[in-house]
Write an enzyme that holds these catalytic residues in place. Structure first.
Site, PDB file in Angstrom:
ATOM      1  N   ARG A   1      -2.647 -14.261  -2.344  1.00 38.52           N
ATOM      2  CA  ARG A   1      -2.776 -14.619  -0.924  1.00 38.52           C
ATOM      3  C   ARG A   1      -3.379 -16.013  -0.739  1.00 38.52           C
ATOM      4  O   ARG A   1      -3.093 -16.686   0.244  1.00 38.52           O
ATOM      5  CB  ARG A   1      -3.573 -13.555  -0.174  1.00 38.52           C
ATOM      6  CG  ARG A   1      -2.900 -12.192  -0.201  1.00 38.52           C
ATOM      7  CD  ARG A   1      -3.448 -11.232   0.826  1.00 38.52           C
ATOM      8  NE  ARG A   1      -3.220  -9.850   0.431  1.00 38.52           N
ATOM      9  CZ  ARG A   1      -2.071  -9.185   0.581  1.00 38.52           C
ATOM     10  NH1 ARG A   1      -1.034  -9.771   1.123  1.00 38.52           N
ATOM     11  NH2 ARG A   1      -1.956  -7.943   0.173  1.00 38.52           N
TER      12      ARG A   1
ATOM     13  N   SER B   1       0.833  -1.207   0.000  1.00 38.38           N
ATOM     14  CA  SER B   1       0.000   0.000   0.000  1.00 38.38           C
ATOM     15  C   SER B   1       0.870   1.260   0.000  1.00 38.38           C
ATOM     16  O   SER B   1       0.609   2.219  -0.732  1.00 38.38           O
ATOM     17  CB  SER B   1      -0.891   0.021   1.246  1.00 38.38           C
ATOM     18  OG  SER B   1      -1.812  -1.042   1.199  1.00 38.38           O
TER      19      SER B   1
ATOM     20  N   GLY C   1      -5.829  -4.160  -7.971  1.00 36.55           N
ATOM     21  CA  GLY C   1      -7.012  -3.358  -7.649  1.00 36.55           C
ATOM     22  C   GLY C   1      -6.632  -2.010  -7.056  1.00 36.55           C
ATOM     23  O   GLY C   1      -7.272  -0.992  -7.345  1.00 36.55           O
TER      24      GLY C   1
ATOM     25  N   ARG D   1     -12.528 -14.771  -1.798  1.00 35.93           N
ATOM     26  CA  ARG D   1     -11.645 -15.440  -0.813  1.00 35.93           C
ATOM     27  C   ARG D   1     -12.415 -16.292   0.185  1.00 35.93           C
ATOM     28  O   ARG D   1     -11.901 -17.293   0.669  1.00 35.93           O
ATOM     29  CB  ARG D   1     -10.804 -14.401  -0.072  1.00 35.93           C
ATOM     30  CG  ARG D   1      -9.709 -13.847  -0.945  1.00 35.93           C
ATOM     31  CD  ARG D   1      -8.742 -12.962  -0.209  1.00 35.93           C
ATOM     32  NE  ARG D   1      -7.673 -12.584  -1.130  1.00 35.93           N
ATOM     33  CZ  ARG D   1      -6.937 -11.491  -1.045  1.00 35.93           C
ATOM     34  NH1 ARG D   1      -7.148 -10.634  -0.054  1.00 35.93           N
ATOM     35  NH2 ARG D   1      -5.990 -11.241  -1.920  1.00 35.93           N
TER      36      ARG D   1
ATOM     37  N   ASP E   1      -6.858  -8.233   4.610  1.00 34.12           N
ATOM     38  CA  ASP E   1      -6.150  -9.119   3.683  1.00 34.12           C
ATOM     39  C   ASP E   1      -5.639 -10.392   4.350  1.00 34.12           C
ATOM     40  O   ASP E   1      -5.052 -11.256   3.689  1.00 34.12           O
ATOM     41  CB  ASP E   1      -4.968  -8.371   3.051  1.00 34.12           C
ATOM     42  CG  ASP E   1      -5.442  -7.287   2.091  1.00 34.12           C
ATOM     43  OD1 ASP E   1      -6.552  -7.421   1.530  1.00 34.12           O
ATOM     44  OD2 ASP E   1      -4.707  -6.301   1.912  1.00 34.12           O
TER      45      ASP E   1
ATOM     46  N   ARG F   1       1.500   4.240  -3.046  1.00 36.38           N
ATOM     47  CA  ARG F   1       1.278   5.660  -2.730  1.00 36.38           C
ATOM     48  C   ARG F   1       2.560   6.474  -2.875  1.00 36.38           C
ATOM     49  O   ARG F   1       2.518   7.642  -3.267  1.00 36.38           O
ATOM     50  CB  ARG F   1       0.686   5.768  -1.317  1.00 36.38           C
ATOM     51  CG  ARG F   1      -0.791   5.303  -1.268  1.00 36.38           C
ATOM     52  CD  ARG F   1      -1.218   4.971   0.151  1.00 36.38           C
ATOM     53  NE  ARG F   1      -2.639   4.673   0.303  1.00 36.38           N
ATOM     54  CZ  ARG F   1      -3.233   3.498   0.040  1.00 36.38           C
ATOM     55  NH1 ARG F   1      -2.528   2.489  -0.452  1.00 36.38           N
ATOM     56  NH2 ARG F   1      -4.524   3.333   0.243  1.00 36.38           N
TER      57      ARG F   1
ATOM     58  N   ARG G   1     -13.592  -7.561 -10.881  1.00 33.98           N
ATOM     59  CA  ARG G   1     -13.779  -6.828  -9.620  1.00 33.98           C
ATOM     60  C   ARG G   1     -14.597  -5.550  -9.822  1.00 33.98           C
ATOM     61  O   ARG G   1     -14.465  -4.865 -10.831  1.00 33.98           O
ATOM     62  CB  ARG G   1     -12.407  -6.522  -9.001  1.00 33.98           C
ATOM     63  CG  ARG G   1     -11.663  -7.821  -8.695  1.00 33.98           C
ATOM     64  CD  ARG G   1     -10.347  -7.585  -8.022  1.00 33.98           C
ATOM     65  NE  ARG G   1     -10.515  -7.012  -6.702  1.00 33.98           N
ATOM     66  CZ  ARG G   1      -9.500  -6.635  -5.933  1.00 33.98           C
ATOM     67  NH1 ARG G   1      -8.262  -6.762  -6.378  1.00 33.98           N
ATOM     68  NH2 ARG G   1      -9.732  -6.145  -4.738  1.00 33.98           N
TER      69      ARG G   1
END
Ligand code: S3P
Length: 455
Positions: free
Chosen positions: A410, A36, A108, A366, A335, A40, A136
């Protein structure tokens, strides 16, 4: 050594992997940079004036997709031979019209945040993605950005491929988030940067606050106030002048959770993970594992660039026990439910997880993929619309299944970790998406003493 890097996501060959039992794990696990924060760093660096220097950027496919998109939008993004990244920004309002589609691969976060960025620039950009990303929902981003002035042409169901027609006359907005989503929050914040006036966002449940912290560090005027009842109001003033800086990306607490759970379920293990991001908006998995009886010490707690950091020492000393995970904790470990489910499958007693609706729209569904996979491995469980209840016996499940990872990194990593303790190996049909977030996962795990190999 298995190489998991440099395969373009749209042309990848399936990588069938399995893990076989190989005893306790030990050593120092060098966890890659936070995904993340890496996204950014590149986005905000590209918008700032001057050169932002980034140490410890995650070099995974998702972050490469962001880097490439920022180049298409006019920023100069480079990597030094020593692994330091540099972003020469263009200044807010100065992004350029991309000459090609923005290829988002599996990511995403790249897609949703960049939709916000493009929405208030006079740019038309088409976003494309892989077979997972094109399933998605993007309506959650289209809805708040439309009153800000952007228009959208989406594929059926508000999905990719999707074209954003941005505006240079964006309107500030006041938006109450209907779901706990840092991606939606951040998309609005990015759109607000090139919009005259004050944009207000209200979130009922705190989600990761990296955009707020990092934009403040770059010089934006952002205020966060807590309301009675737990909601948070975030205000952001448009048209700030962002100033370049230096960023040390912490190691990713979500990635660390994989070797951490591996050490907990392999009795006799002891591993260390240094420099892990410990934001309270991210660390719910560690609280949960400690409540399950895990021997996890959080040491050398410190702060770097506004983010809490710590070193984690994990010992596989006791069988975990089942617990009820409070639904209010879900956003801080959104997550981590796949890997938590693996821990729960090895724990003694019942683990109840609720408030999981968002899990159905991640890189895969998931909730379904975890439930079906664990069942195939011999685990007794019940799945609801937004809940999962796992009945552990205190000994690892039998295993022996082949898991369709549905292009979800994941899912692939979680079942490989479970496979380190199952009687029969679990096979992952295609583990190649692991390189979106944790390119060295296999080598790192094997370096700690696991045995993950091609099937
Ligand atoms: C992310 C936010 C989360 C998380 C994703 C990364 C981010 O998504 O699942 O992996 O960097 O903002 P949501 O905010 O949609 O829950």
């Amino acid at each position: 050594m298995l190489s998991m890097t440099d395969t373009p996501s749209n042309a990848h060959t399936a990588l069938r992997l399995k893990a076989v039992q190989h005893g306790p794990l030990s050593g120092n696990a060098k966890i890659p940079g936070d995904k993340s924060i890496s996204h950014r760093s590149l986005m905000f660096g590209a918008l700032a004036e001057g050169e932002t220097v980034i140490h410890g950027l995650l070099e995974g496919e998702d972050v490469h997709a962001t880097a490439q998109a920022m180049r298409e939008l006019g920023a100069q993004i480079t990597r030094d031979a020593n692994g330091t990244w540099r972003a020469k920004g263009v200044g807010i309002g100065n992004l350029q019209q991309p000459k090609t589609n923005l290829e988002m691969g599996n990511s995403g976060t790249s897609t949703r945040l960049l939709m916000g960025l493009v929405a208030t620039h006079p740019i038309t950009a088409t976003f494309t993605g892989d077979a997972s990303l094109t399933k998605r929902p993007m309506g959650r981003i289209i809805t708040p950005l439309t009153p800000m002035g952007a228009t959208f042409e989406a594929s059926e169901g508000g999905r990719l491929p999707l074209t954003v027609h941005g505006t240079d006359e964006g309107q500030p907005t006041h938006y109450h988030l209907p779901i706990a989503s840092a991606q939606v929050k951040s998309a609005i914040m990015l759109a607000a940067l090139n919009t005259v006036g004050t944009t207000t966002i209200i979130e009922d449940h705190p989600t990761r606050d990296h955009s707020e912290n990092m934009l403040r560090y770059f010089g934006a005027d952002i205020k966060t106030t807590s309301q009675e009842g737990g909601a948070t109001t975030i205000t952001i003033e448009g048209k700030p002048s962002l100033k370049a800086g230096t960023i040390n990306v912490p190691s990713d607490p979500s990635s660390a959770a994989f070797p951490v759970v591996a050490a907990l379920i392999n009795q006799g293990s002891e591993i260390t993970c240094n420099h892990i991001g410990m934001s309270p908006t991210r660390n719910g998995i560690y609280t949960t594992l400690q409540e399950m009886g895990a021997d996890i010490s959080i040491e050398n707690a410190r702060s770097e660039g506004g983010e809490p950091i710590a070193d984690i020492i994990v010992r596989g000393t006791a069988t975990l026990r089942g617990i009820d995970v409070p639904a209010s904790r879900v956003p801080s470990m959104i997550d981590e439910f796949p890997i938590l489910a693996m821990a729960a499958a090895c724990a003694k007693g019942t683990t109840r997880m609720t408030g999981l609706a968002e899990l159905r729209v991640k890189e895969s569904d998931r909730l379904l993929v975890v439930a079906e996979g664990l069942k195939a491995c011999g685990v007794n469980l019940e799945m609801g619309e937004d809940s999962l209840t796992i009945h552990g016996t205190g000994t690892p499940p039998q295993g022996g299944a082949t898991i369709d990872a549905h292009l979800d990194h994941r899912i692939a990593m979680s079942f490989l970790i479970l496979s380190t303790v199952t009687e029969k190996p679990i096979t992952i049909d295609d583990a190649s998406p692991i390189k979106t977030s944790f390119p060295d996962f296999v080598d790192l795990m094997n370096g700690l003493g696991a045995r993950i190999e091609t099937d």
